[in-house]
Enzyme design. Structure first.
Site, PDB file in Angstrom:
ATOM      1  N   ASP A 283      32.310  16.139  -9.236  1.00 57.34           N
ATOM      2  CA  ASP A 283      32.029  16.217 -10.664  1.00 57.34           C
ATOM      3  C   ASP A 283      33.052  15.326 -11.366  1.00 57.34           C
ATOM      4  O   ASP A 283      34.023  14.877 -10.755  1.00 57.34           O
ATOM      5  CB  ASP A 283      32.141  17.678 -11.116  1.00 57.34           C
ATOM      6  CG  ASP A 283      31.855  17.859 -12.600  1.00 57.34           C
ATOM      7  OD1 ASP A 283      31.025  17.099 -13.144  1.00 57.34           O
ATOM      8  OD2 ASP A 283      32.473  18.747 -13.211  1.00 57.34           O
TER       9      ASP A 283
ATOM     10  N   ASP B  10      34.140  15.481 -15.451  1.00 54.39           N
ATOM     11  CA  ASP B  10      34.948  16.183 -16.453  1.00 54.39           C
ATOM     12  C   ASP B  10      35.526  17.472 -15.884  1.00 54.39           C
ATOM     13  O   ASP B  10      34.808  18.306 -15.329  1.00 54.39           O
ATOM     14  CB  ASP B  10      34.087  16.503 -17.680  1.00 54.39           C
ATOM     15  CG  ASP B  10      33.673  15.251 -18.430  1.00 54.39           C
ATOM     16  OD1 ASP B  10      34.443  14.769 -19.256  1.00 54.39           O
ATOM     17  OD2 ASP B  10      32.566  14.746 -18.153  1.00 54.39           O
TER      18      ASP B  10
ATOM     19  N   ASP C  46      33.968  21.877 -11.503  1.00 50.55           N
ATOM     20  CA  ASP C  46      34.607  22.933 -12.286  1.00 50.55           C
ATOM     21  C   ASP C  46      33.647  23.715 -13.176  1.00 50.55           C
ATOM     22  O   ASP C  46      34.037  24.732 -13.766  1.00 50.55           O
ATOM     23  CB  ASP C  46      35.691  22.324 -13.194  1.00 50.55           C
ATOM     24  CG  ASP C  46      35.082  21.613 -14.392  1.00 50.55           C
ATOM     25  OD1 ASP C  46      34.192  20.756 -14.191  1.00 50.55           O
ATOM     26  OD2 ASP C  46      35.466  21.935 -15.531  1.00 50.55           O
TER      27      ASP C  46
END
Length: 371
Positions: free
Chosen positions: A118, A120, A307
Site C-alpha cells: 500500500d 499512504d 495500513d
C-alpha cells in the site's frame, strides 16, 4: 469487457525488473488473452452489485470507526497504558514482522516472494494534505532494492499517475483506484507504464459527474476535501471538525442518491466512493498472481503490507489461499486478517531492508562454489 479494457503487450517481459541479462521477475504467461481469462475467472464480466444506500447515521459511525482515538503524547500518564495495550496485542495476537523475521524468512525459504505494498500510511506517513504525502528518499531506495530482487507492486486507492509520481519508480506494477486501474512497466521509452486492466472504465463518466457534485455539495464544510482518483472518489475528513461529520455525511448521502451505480465504503479518515462492481484490492492481488503466472504454483509466497481497512480485502485473500501473509501497519490494536504487524512506515522500511539483505545472503550462498 472490450479489447480496450485489457491491454498487455507481448514484449512486456523485456521491461520487467531484472531484465538486464537476467530472467524477468514477472514471468508473463501470454498477452491480452491470458489477462482477460484471469479477469473473467475472478469476477465474470465485472458483474454489478446492488449499491447499498447509506443512511447518514451509518456514515458517521463509519467515520468514527476509521478514526481511532489519538494516542496520548509521550510522557503523559496514559501513554504507558497505550503502549502496554499495543505490546500485548503484538505479543498475543499479531506479532511484529520485525521481531518474527526469522519465522518470516523460514516461510520464504525456497519460495518466490512477491511483495505488494500500500502507499499512504505504509510507504509514506499519513498527512493532512493528500497532495503532500511524499515518501522519503530512504524509503524510495528501499523499495527500489525490493523491486530489484522480488516481483513488486503498489496497490493503492490513489490514482495510478499520482502514486507513480510519488514513488518515482517505473520498474514496479501499480494497481490504483483500489485495483481498478492496473498498470505494469512498459518497454516503450516514451511510456512509463502500460495498461493491464481497467474493469471500471465504463463508470468514468458517472464518476466525473459525481466528483463535480461532491465538490459543489461539500464546499460549505471547512476542511472537507474531495479527491478524484479516476475510478473512485475520496472524501477526506481528516481536517473536518467532528461536530461537522454528520452534515458532511448528509451531503455525501444526498449526492449518492443520484448515482445508484456507485457505492460507499470507508477507509482511514476517508469515505471512498466506488463503482458498484465486485472488485477491490484483494481481487487486484488475485488478478496479478493469476495473470502473471504465479497463481497455481506452490513455491510462491505473496506478502502484502498495508495500513487501511481497504487492505483487509487483500489480507483476507492471502489468508483464504493459505499462501503468503498480510502485514498490518498500525499503532493501535485492530481486528484484522493480517498475520503480522509493523508500527509505522519507518518499521516498514526496516522490514524491506532486512528482506533484501536476506535475499542477498541467500543468493550469495547459492553462488558460492562447493568444495
Amino acid at each position: 469487457m472490450t479489447n480496450q479494457d485489457v491491454v498487455m503487450a507481448p514484449d512486456m517481459a523485456a521491461a520487467m525488473p531484472g531484465s538486464s541479462g537476467r530472467a524477468p521477475l514477472f514471468a508473463c504467461r501470454g498477452a491480452a488473452a491470458a489477462v482477460s481469462a484471469a479477469y473473467h475467472e475472478l469476477v465474470g464480466a465485472a458483474a454489478h452489485v446492488p449499491a447499498i444506500r447509506p443512511c447518514a447515521g451509518w456514515v458517521v459511525e463509519a467515520m468514527r470507526a476509521s478514526s481511532p482515538t489519538r494516542s496520548p503524547a509521550a510522557g503523559t500518564a496514559a501513554a504507558p497504558a497505550v503502549d502496554g495495550e499495543h505490546d500485548a496485542w503484538t505479543r498475543t495476537k499479531l506479532p511484529s514482522a520485525l521481531g518474527s523475521f526469522e519465522q518470516v524468512a523460514a516461510a520464504a525459504k525456497g519460495k518466490r516472494v512477491i511483495v505488494f505494498l500500500d502507499y499512504d500510511g505504509t510507504l509514506s506517513p499519513i498527512v493532512a494534505d493528500p497532495d503532500m504525502a511524499f515518501m522519503s528518499d530512504e524509503m524510495r531506495a528501499a523499495v527500489r532494492d525490493v523491486a530489484e530482487h522480488f516481483p513488486a507492486a503498489i496497490v493503492t486507492g490513489r490514482r495510478v499517475d499520482k502514486v507513480h509520481g510519488f514513488v518515482g519508480l517505473s520498474e514496479l506494477y501499480y494497481a490504483g483506484s483500489h485495483g481498478m486501474d492496473i498498470k505494469g512497466p512498459s518497454s516503450n521509452e516514451e511510456e512509463d507504464t502500460k495498461i493491464l486492466l481497467q474493469p471500471a472504465r465504463e463508470f468514468l463518466p458517472v464518476i466525473n459527474k459525481a466528483y463535480k457534485a461532491l465538490m459543489e455539495k461539500t464546499k460549505s464544510t471547512p476542511g472537507a476535501r474531495v479527491e478524484n482518483n479516476k475510478f473512485c472518489l475520496s472524501v477526506h475528513f481528516r481536517c473536518v471538525d467532528e461536530k461537522r461529520w454528520n452534515p458532511l455525511a448528509e451531503q455525501v448521502k444526498a449526492v449518492l442518491r443520484d448515482y445508484p451505480e456507485l457505492k460507499l465504503t470507508q477507509g482511514r479518515k476517508v469515505l471512498e466512493i466506488r463503482p458498484a462492481i465486485m472488485w477491490d484490492k484483494g481481487k487486484a492481488v488475485e488478478f496479478l498472481l493469476k495473470s502473471l503466472g504465479f497463481d497455481d504454483r506452490g513455491d510462491v509466497l505473496p506478502v502484502y503490507i498495508g495500513d487501511d481497512r481497504t487492505d483487509e480485502d487483500a489480507f483476507k485473500v492471502l489468508r483464504t489461499r493459505g499462501q503468503g501473509f498480510g502485514i498490518l501497519v498500525s499503532k493501535c490494536p485492530k481486528e484484522t486478517d493480517a498475520s503480522y504487524s509493523l508500527h509505522d512506515p519507518s518499521e516498514v522500511m526496516e522490514f524491506l531492508v532486512r528482506l533484501v539483505q536476506w535475499k542477498r545472503r541467500r543468493s550469495s550462498s547459492a553462488m558460492r562454489p562447493r568444495v
